[in-house]
Write a protein that holds these residues in place. Structure first.
Motif, PDB file in Angstrom:
ATOM      1  N   VAL A 245       0.847  -1.189   0.000  1.00 36.33           N
ATOM      2  CA  VAL A 245       0.000   0.000   0.000  1.00 36.33           C
ATOM      3  C   VAL A 245       0.884   1.241   0.000  1.00 36.33           C
ATOM      4  O   VAL A 245       1.652   1.465   0.944  1.00 36.33           O
ATOM      5  CB  VAL A 245      -0.946   0.023   1.211  1.00 36.33           C
ATOM      6  N   VAL A 246       0.775   2.032  -1.062  1.00 37.18           N
ATOM      7  CA  VAL A 246       1.566   3.245  -1.214  1.00 37.18           C
ATOM      8  C   VAL A 246       0.636   4.447  -1.106  1.00 37.18           C
ATOM      9  O   VAL A 246      -0.316   4.577  -1.879  1.00 37.18           O
ATOM     10  CB  VAL A 246       2.302   3.276  -2.568  1.00 37.18           C
ATOM     11  N   GLY A 247       0.875   5.301  -0.120  1.00 35.30           N
ATOM     12  CA  GLY A 247       0.039   6.485   0.071  1.00 35.30           C
ATOM     13  C   GLY A 247       0.696   7.727  -0.497  1.00 35.30           C
ATOM     14  O   GLY A 247       1.887   7.965  -0.283  1.00 35.30           O
ATOM     15  N   ILE A 248      -0.070   8.515  -1.235  1.00 37.85           N
ATOM     16  CA  ILE A 248       0.385   9.796  -1.767  1.00 37.85           C
ATOM     17  C   ILE A 248      -0.489  10.873  -1.137  1.00 37.85           C
ATOM     18  O   ILE A 248      -1.693  10.937  -1.410  1.00 37.85           O
ATOM     19  CB  ILE A 248       0.270   9.866  -3.301  1.00 37.85           C
ATOM     20  N   GLY A 249       0.094  11.695  -0.282  1.00 39.14           N
ATOM     21  CA  GLY A 249      -0.715  12.650   0.463  1.00 39.14           C
ATOM     22  C   GLY A 249      -0.429  14.100   0.133  1.00 39.14           C
ATOM     23  O   GLY A 249       0.722  14.497  -0.064  1.00 39.14           O
ATOM     24  N   CYS A 250      -1.486  14.896   0.055  1.00 39.15           N
ATOM     25  CA  CYS A 250      -1.359  16.353  -0.017  1.00 39.15           C
ATOM     26  C   CYS A 250      -2.274  16.932   1.070  1.00 39.15           C
ATOM     27  O   CYS A 250      -2.754  16.196   1.929  1.00 39.15           O
ATOM     28  CB  CYS A 250      -1.683  16.895  -1.404  1.00 39.15           C
ATOM     29  N   THR A 251      -2.545  18.189   1.034  1.00 39.68           N
ATOM     30  CA  THR A 251      -3.315  18.801   2.121  1.00 39.68           C
ATOM     31  C   THR A 251      -4.732  18.248   2.210  1.00 39.68           C
ATOM     32  O   THR A 251      -5.161  17.731   3.243  1.00 39.68           O
ATOM     33  CB  THR A 251      -3.372  20.329   1.947  1.00 39.68           C
ATOM     34  N   GLY A 252      -5.471  18.327   1.102  1.00 38.91           N
ATOM     35  CA  GLY A 252      -6.869  17.895   1.121  1.00 38.91           C
ATOM     36  C   GLY A 252      -7.146  16.597   0.406  1.00 38.91           C
ATOM     37  O   GLY A 252      -8.265  16.080   0.458  1.00 38.91           O
TER      38      GLY A 252
END
Length: 283
Positions: A245-252
């Motif tokens: 599981v690879v998470g790509i996160g930004c603010t919203g």
């Protein structure tokens, strides 16, 4: 002829998988007693081209009959009848949640603890899982995502690698992706949120994607992430991991992470990996 044995943990999605296989043209048989497996396979093979794709669900619902499964599989081999095993798995937490939602007891512990039933079943199925050609962890998959995964495996080349990669975009302001194995923070990129015409346009759209990818650092980041994943994936497979599981996160979780998740997922698919793309905040 393709002969597929579908098995795995109770509650992991075998019934849904069988429905998908039927949609793909497989002749399906649910809850076949293992002792009948060699004879059934023989009949299918003797049908010449009348039946060319078969999927059989065999699991612990068979009770005492289940314990003859390994002998039956050896019988298939002795008769020269080829087969592959698809094993569906899920985390204990996920299985418990599904049982509670359906208000059903575990088949191995009708009157007792669901947790104890799951532990016993996992022990019984350990060797079978090790023999499986395909392993799918459905813990984080919706029914639609499971369908996509099965179509990807059985209609788009029969990918044999056991590791599936789930690329998920998310927003840090809604909480970090708790089940992520690898988390990448893309808040270093200029935010389309502050561009009036893009504020309400997600990263799924060309306008927002073009804005996110017009910055040189975006493409450098994509290249480096792909290089890292391609380096790590063989070692994860070697260690027996079935889902990354690879998470790509930004603010919203609406603009940058969505556009970048789609791009990374597309490249991994082009590189031959079993890849599922998911956007947590766009559901």
């Amino acid at each position: 002829m393709e002969f597929l044995v579908i098995t795995g943990m109770s509650g992991a999605g075998k019934s849904q998988a069988m429905k998908v296989m039927e949609d793909m043209g497989y002749y399906c048989m649910d809850n076949l007693p293992p002792a009948l497996l060699p004879k059934f396979a023989e009949l299918c093979y003797e049908s010449k081209r009348t039946i060319d794709k078969v999927a059989v669900v065999v699991d612990i619902r068979g009770g005492e009959f289940f314990y003859s499964l390994f002998k039956s599989l050896e019988g298939l081999t002795d008769k020269g009848l080829g087969y592959k095993i698809l094993f569906l798995d899920a985390s204990d937490k996920t299985l418990i949640k599904r049982y509670k939602e359906l208000r059903r007891p575990h088949p191995l512990n009708q009157e007792g603890s669901i947790i104890d039933g799951i532990a016993e079943e996992r022990k019984l199925l350990e060797e079978l899982k090790n023999r499986s050609y395909y392993i799918i962890d459905t813990s984080r998959l919706t029914i639609g995502m499971l369908k996509d995964e099965l179509y990807n495996i059985f209609l788009e080349g029969g990918e044999s690698r056991k590791l599936s990669i789930l690329i998920t975009s998310f927003g840090f302001k809604h909480g970090i992706l708790m089940d992520g194995d690898l988390i990448f923070d893309v808040r270093f990129l200029p935010n389309p949120y502050y561009i009036p015409e893009l504020k309400k346009v997600s990263g799924e759209n060309k306008e927002t994607k073009d804005y996110v990818f017009k910055w040189p650092q975006t493409n450098i980041f994509i290249t480096k992430v792909i290089e890292m994943l391609e380096f790590l994936i063989p070692f994860y497979i070697e260690e027996g991991k079935t889902q990354l599981v690879v998470g790509i996160g930004c603010t919203g979780g609406f603009h940058r992470s969505v556009a970048i998740t789609n791009e990374i997922g597309k490249i991994l698919k082009e590189n031959g990996h079993r890849t599922i793309i998911n956007h947590r905040e766009l559901r």
